[in-house]
Design an enzyme around this catalytic site. Structure first.
Site, PDB file in Angstrom:
ATOM      1  N   LYS A 110      14.178  35.819  19.064  1.00  0.00           N
ATOM      2  CA  LYS A 110      14.482  36.503  17.785  1.00  0.00           C
ATOM      3  C   LYS A 110      14.598  37.977  17.727  1.00  0.00           C
ATOM      4  CE  LYS A 110      14.117  32.929  14.731  1.00  0.00           C
ATOM      5  NZ  LYS A 110      13.863  32.152  13.563  1.00  0.00           N
ATOM      6  N   LYS A 192      19.445  24.984  19.854  1.00  0.00           N
ATOM      7  CA  LYS A 192      18.719  24.101  19.192  1.00  0.00           C
ATOM      8  C   LYS A 192      19.457  24.273  17.568  1.00  0.00           C
ATOM      9  CE  LYS A 192      15.066  26.296  16.751  1.00  0.00           C
ATOM     10  NZ  LYS A 192      14.330  26.064  15.379  1.00  0.00           N
ATOM     11  N   LYS A 195      18.552  26.679  11.203  1.00  0.00           N
ATOM     12  CA  LYS A 195      19.053  27.018   9.521  1.00  0.00           C
ATOM     13  C   LYS A 195      19.760  28.289   9.474  1.00  0.00           C
ATOM     14  CE  LYS A 195      14.576  25.738   7.635  1.00  0.00           C
ATOM     15  NZ  LYS A 195      13.570  27.047   8.343  1.00  0.00           N
TER      16      LYS A 195
END
Ligand code: AQP
Length: 324
Positions: A110, A192, A195
């Site tokens: 991130k 992966k 969302k």
């Protein structure tokens, strides 16, 4: 057993969240004491829109219930409404080695994705997650593969605290499903399913039949035409895993069914399977639309129940650290 797990109100719940985590929650709530949390404080660590956060939280609660969480059996609440989470996070930060935080894969990924104005909250995320879990003396944390490392760190933090101040916390155990712990993105099977990714990469639990069809038919597959699970065929292997989990048939049987048939035929069959499997979720969600008051009551009641469960542990931690 005490079970705890959480989900961020960051976007539409997708079949990866469902197969990795929520499906386990539904099974576990039958015979265990389950606490499920909408982790809004975690969602603040990446860019978000404050104007829509409350709406997303209510939507996520509806999605939880539509997916099968029973608020009469399980505790459902919003993290920021139970202040003990943030208090415990600070206390736990005192025993958390910085080196452990620097190792966290999610932080590294991130931090790379959101380089501009990188915030300390993102770095400290795993301490807050440890507080979420340890506050409820949790035995089991049902999660997908990506969260396993954070649960392992929660164990380390519990152990360090117990060693330094005396036994206070239960050491939790991550529980991953045998298959489906890491569902990959439809548009990039090396990543992966997520969302906050491009919507083409995920199937939401509430996507319309038209959206499901479009996303599956356009999903990235490998060169060749064999329907075979293999490490070299990430796209097809991912679709086979999804097929197997929704049809409850072993992958070998599905490979056999599609022997000598092309990708298009396999994908069409997967589209039908997903449309039928996700129909009950769409229906259940519709039933809750417009029932904002009822949802708010569920969350308020959940926060009260969660606080009652959290109080003895936070008191104990404060006392052990010499604060009382
Ligand atoms: N692709 C996945 N396969 C299996 N399990 C998954 N989970 C997430 N993605 C997959 C599991 O779902 C639970 C809730 O996830 P989260 O809301 O905490 O956020 P996340 O892990 O960061 O998942 P997302 O969807 O990728 O959200 P964003 O984009 O907001 O970061 C967890 O148990 C997780 O393991």
């Amino acid at each position: 057993m005490r079970v705890f797990s959480g989900i961020q109100p960051t976007g539409e719940i997708h079949i990866g969240n469902y197969l990795g985590a929520i499906k386990q929650w539904i099974k576990l709530q039958k015979n265990n004491e389950c606490v499920f949390c909408i982790v809004d404080l975690h969602a603040l660590t990446i860019p978000y829109n404050p104007k829509v956060l409350q709406k997303l939280i209510l939507e996520k609660t509806i999605s939880y219930i539509a997916a099968g969480i029973n608020p009469k059996k399980s505790v459902i609440f919003v993290q920021s409404k139970v202040k003990e989470h943030t208090e415990l996070a600070w206390l736990l930060s005192i025993v958390t080695p910085i080196g452990e935080l620097k190792r966290m894969t999610q932080y590294k990924e991130k931090a790379e994705q959101f380089k501009v104005n990188l915030n300390a909250g993102l770095f400290n995320y795993p301490i807050l997650m440890a507080a979420d879990i340890l506050l409820y003396q949790t035995d089991i944390v049902p999660v997908g593969k990506d969260q396993e490392q954070h649960v392992e760190l929660a164990r380390i933090i519990a152990r360090k605290f117990n060693q330094k101040y005396g036994k206070t916390f239960q050491e939790p155990q991550a529980q991953l499903p045998k298959s489906g712990a890491k569902i990959m993105s439809l548009s990039n099977p090396k990543k992966k399913m997520s969302k906050t990714d491009n919507p083409q990469g995920y199937i939401s639990l509430f996507d319309s039949p038209k959206e499901i069809k479009s996303k599956i038919m356009k999903s990235v597959t490998d060169t060749g035409k064999e329907i075979k699970y293999s490490p070299g065929k990430l796209g097809i292997s991912n679709l086979l895993t999804i097929y197997s989990l929704f049809s409850e048939k072993p992958i070998k049987e599905i490979e056999k069914k599609f022997k000598n048939k092309g990708y298009a035929e396999f994908k069409k069959s997967l589209v039908n399977l997903l449309i039928n499997s996700l129909e009950p979720f769409r229906q259940k969600r519709k039933e809750f639309q417009g029932k904002e008051k009822e949802i708010k009551n569920i969350l308020e009641e959940g926060a009260k129940r969660a606080q009652i469960l959290a109080q003895p542990t936070i008191q104990k931690a404060r006392q052990k650290m010499g604060l009382i």
